[in-house]
Motif scaffolding. Structure first.
Motif, short mmCIF file in Angstrom:
data_model
loop_
_atom_site.label_atom_id
_atom_site.label_comp_id
_atom_site.label_asym_id
_atom_site.label_seq_id
_atom_site.Cartn_x
_atom_site.Cartn_y
_atom_site.Cartn_z
N ALA A 298 29.58 39.21 42.94
CA ALA A 298 29.15 39.92 44.15
C ALA A 298 30.23 39.90 45.21
O ALA A 298 30.39 40.87 45.96
CB ALA A 298 27.86 39.28 44.68
N VAL A 299 30.99 38.81 45.29
CA VAL A 299 32.11 38.76 46.24
C VAL A 299 33.14 39.83 45.88
O VAL A 299 33.71 40.49 46.75
CB VAL A 299 32.76 37.36 46.24
N GLY A 300 33.37 40.02 44.58
CA GLY A 300 34.28 41.07 44.15
C GLY A 300 33.81 42.44 44.59
O GLY A 300 34.62 43.29 45.02
N TYR A 301 32.50 42.70 44.53
CA TYR A 301 31.96 43.98 45.01
C TYR A 301 32.34 44.19 46.48
O TYR A 301 32.79 45.27 46.87
CB TYR A 301 30.43 44.00 44.91
N GLU A 302 32.11 43.15 47.28
CA GLU A 302 32.36 43.27 48.72
C GLU A 302 33.83 43.57 49.00
O GLU A 302 34.16 44.41 49.85
CB GLU A 302 31.94 41.96 49.40
N LEU A 303 34.71 42.89 48.28
CA LEU A 303 36.14 43.11 48.50
C LEU A 303 36.56 44.52 48.12
O LEU A 303 37.34 45.16 48.83
CB LEU A 303 36.93 42.09 47.68
N VAL A 304 36.05 45.01 47.01
CA VAL A 304 36.45 46.34 46.54
C VAL A 304 35.87 47.43 47.43
O VAL A 304 36.56 48.41 47.76
CB VAL A 304 36.01 46.54 45.07
N ARG A 313 45.94 42.41 45.20
CA ARG A 313 45.89 41.00 45.60
C ARG A 313 45.42 40.19 44.39
O ARG A 313 44.24 40.20 44.06
CB ARG A 313 44.95 40.79 46.77
N PRO A 314 46.34 39.51 43.75
CA PRO A 314 45.97 38.77 42.52
C PRO A 314 44.81 37.81 42.71
O PRO A 314 44.02 37.61 41.79
CB PRO A 314 47.27 38.04 42.16
N THR A 315 44.70 37.19 43.90
CA THR A 315 43.61 36.22 44.10
C THR A 315 42.24 36.89 44.02
O THR A 315 41.25 36.24 43.67
CB THR A 315 43.76 35.51 45.45
N TRP A 316 42.18 38.19 44.31
CA TRP A 316 40.90 38.89 44.24
C TRP A 316 40.39 38.97 42.80
O TRP A 316 39.19 39.13 42.58
CB TRP A 316 41.03 40.29 44.82
N LEU A 317 41.29 38.87 41.84
CA LEU A 317 40.86 38.94 40.44
C LEU A 317 39.97 37.75 40.07
O LEU A 317 39.21 37.82 39.10
CB LEU A 317 42.08 38.98 39.52
N LEU A 318 40.06 36.65 40.83
CA LEU A 318 39.15 35.53 40.59
C LEU A 318 37.70 35.97 40.73
O LEU A 318 36.81 35.44 40.08
CB LEU A 318 39.44 34.40 41.58
N PHE A 319 37.47 36.96 41.59
CA PHE A 319 36.11 37.44 41.83
C PHE A 319 35.81 38.71 41.04
O PHE A 319 34.77 38.80 40.38
CB PHE A 319 35.92 37.70 43.32
N VAL A 320 36.72 39.66 41.06
CA VAL A 320 36.48 40.94 40.39
C VAL A 320 36.40 40.76 38.87
O VAL A 320 35.54 41.35 38.20
CB VAL A 320 37.58 41.96 40.76
#
Length: 411
Positions: A298-304, A313-320
């Motif tokens: 769900a955090v990945g959804y918010e970021l995207v 942002r490679p760190t976003w892949l932790l969530f996406v």
């Protein structure tokens, strides 16, 4: 006579396996709590290095504390009659404590550590004593006494962590939580009394399964809430609308993958298990991973949705990507628990996501979410096609088989 009055609290064989309205009311506190956990994950999404590791570690610790409260409450209502007034009072009291934990959670490792700790210890120490007192002279009263004793052992670590220097809080709380989880895994052993044989407990397996399914749906509902709030809180654009749609599709596919066969047959598997406590324990750990994976996704959804075509942002892949990867790992574990096998479609999907992660680090967040949604959709499609070609498998759990050698009385 005392043992007879205490026995009235135990679930009868004729007791309904359905969750009560009170338990659904209780879950409302965890709607708030899981939303707070997701927000804490989102707050550290832009961090890097040790700041990111520390932020993830603190949030994970708080999630595990909340999960311990929810899961042990579920075991109480699966083991004791939830229509009894004392059990209802216990559930409502736990709900209030969980709500306090949820409200303080955004700053629980900072200035709100004391109320968070007090609420947690009220559940872990006081609640089992109330249950033990209600059981009166019944032999089962020894189990909540064990739990209270072990929680009292870890309580100083929680309190010193809350009241002491900030730099020691995380390590002290991690040690305290490790004691609480280890005690549960070992059956809260005490001198002379030994350990409680949790795997041999007589519980309503269908009820435990339904509660696990419900907490998954609550987590999934939280992800829908995140999608709506994220899209409603930013300026409209076609790119964000597309990200909103893909995020929703991803959540729908997660629902489909979870309830395909194993998730749908969880009730029957626990109801027919020779040792429902043993399978229930395994299922509880698996669902902790599943719920955590949905929150991370769900955090990945918010970021995207906020920046669909922003800079990579490679760190976003932790969530996406990391959230769906964790979901597939947990879902593979659930298949093994129910059928004693590992489905190839989920393993292949997991490998594909791991292989493409490095490449996705060079692309926009929208591309990463689209690839994840595509892989998950293919898994769901393969599941649907196979369902048309073959009947449902027979339950063949390797965990809950009862044999003459392990039919011992429960603690």
């Amino acid at each position: 006579m005392a043992a007879g009055r205490g026995a009235a609290l135990l679930r009868a064989e004729a007791s309904s396996g359905r969750a009560t309205f009170l338990e659904l009311f209780f879950d409302l506190a965890f709607v708030v709590a899981l939303t707070r956990v997701s927000q804490r994950f989102a707050d550290v999404s832009d961090e890097t290095g040790w700041a990111l590791v520390g932020g993830l570690g603190r949030t994970l610790l708080l999630f595990l504390a909340l999960w311990l409260i929810w899961s042990q409450t579920t075991w109480i209502t699966s083991r004791y009659e939830p229509e009894r007034s004392i059990i209802q009072a216990v559930v409502i009291g736990t709900m209030f404590a969980a709500l306090v934990m949820a409200v303080t959670l955004p700053r629980a490792v900072e200035e709100r550590a004391v109320p968070f700790t007090v609420a947690y210890l009220m559940v872990m120490v006081v609640r089992p004593l109330v249950v033990a007192a209600a059981l009166r002279g019944h032999p089962r009263r020894l189990v909540p006494f064990r739990l209270a004793a072990w929680s009292a052992l870890s309580a100083p670590l929680w309190l010193v962590g809350a009241l002491g220097p900030d730099r020691l809080r995380l390590s002290l709380w991690a040690a305290a939580l490790a004691v609480d989880y280890l005690a549960w895994a070992l059956g809260w052993p005490l001198p002379r009394l030994g350990a409680a044989a949790v795997g041999r407990w007589r519980i309503t397996g269908e009820h435990l399964a339904e509660r696990h399914q419900q907490i998954f749906l609550i987590a999934l509902g939280e992800s829908i809430l995140v999608i709506g709030a994220a899209f409603g809180g930013v300026d409209y654009s076609a790119e964000r609308a597309a990200a909103f749609g893909i995020a929703f599709i991803t959540s729908a596919v997660l629902w489909r993958i979870y309830f395909h066969r194993a998730g749908r047959l969880l009730n029957e598997a626990l109801g027919r298990a020779g040792l429902p406590g043993q399978l229930g324990t395994a299922s509880e750990r698996t669902h902790a991973l599943i719920v955590l994976s949905v929150l991370v996704t769900a955090v990945g959804y918010e970021l995207v949705i906020a920046q669909p075509f922003g800079p990579p942002r490679p760190t976003w892949l932790l969530f996406v990507v990391g959230g769906p990867v964790l979901f597939l790992l947990a879902r593979i574990r659930l298949d093994y628990e129910i059928f004693g096998r590992v489905p190839r479609s989920r393993v292949i999907g997991l490998v594909v996501l791991l292989l493409v992660t490095t490449a996705l680090a060079r692309w926009s967040p929208m591309v990463g979410l689209s690839v994840v949604a595509g892989v998950l959709a293919l898994i769901a499609l393969v599941d649907a096609l196979r369902s048309r070609q073959r009947p449902l498998e027979d339950l063949a759990s390797p965990i809950a088989r009862e044999t003459p050698g392990n039919r011992e009385p429960e603690a």
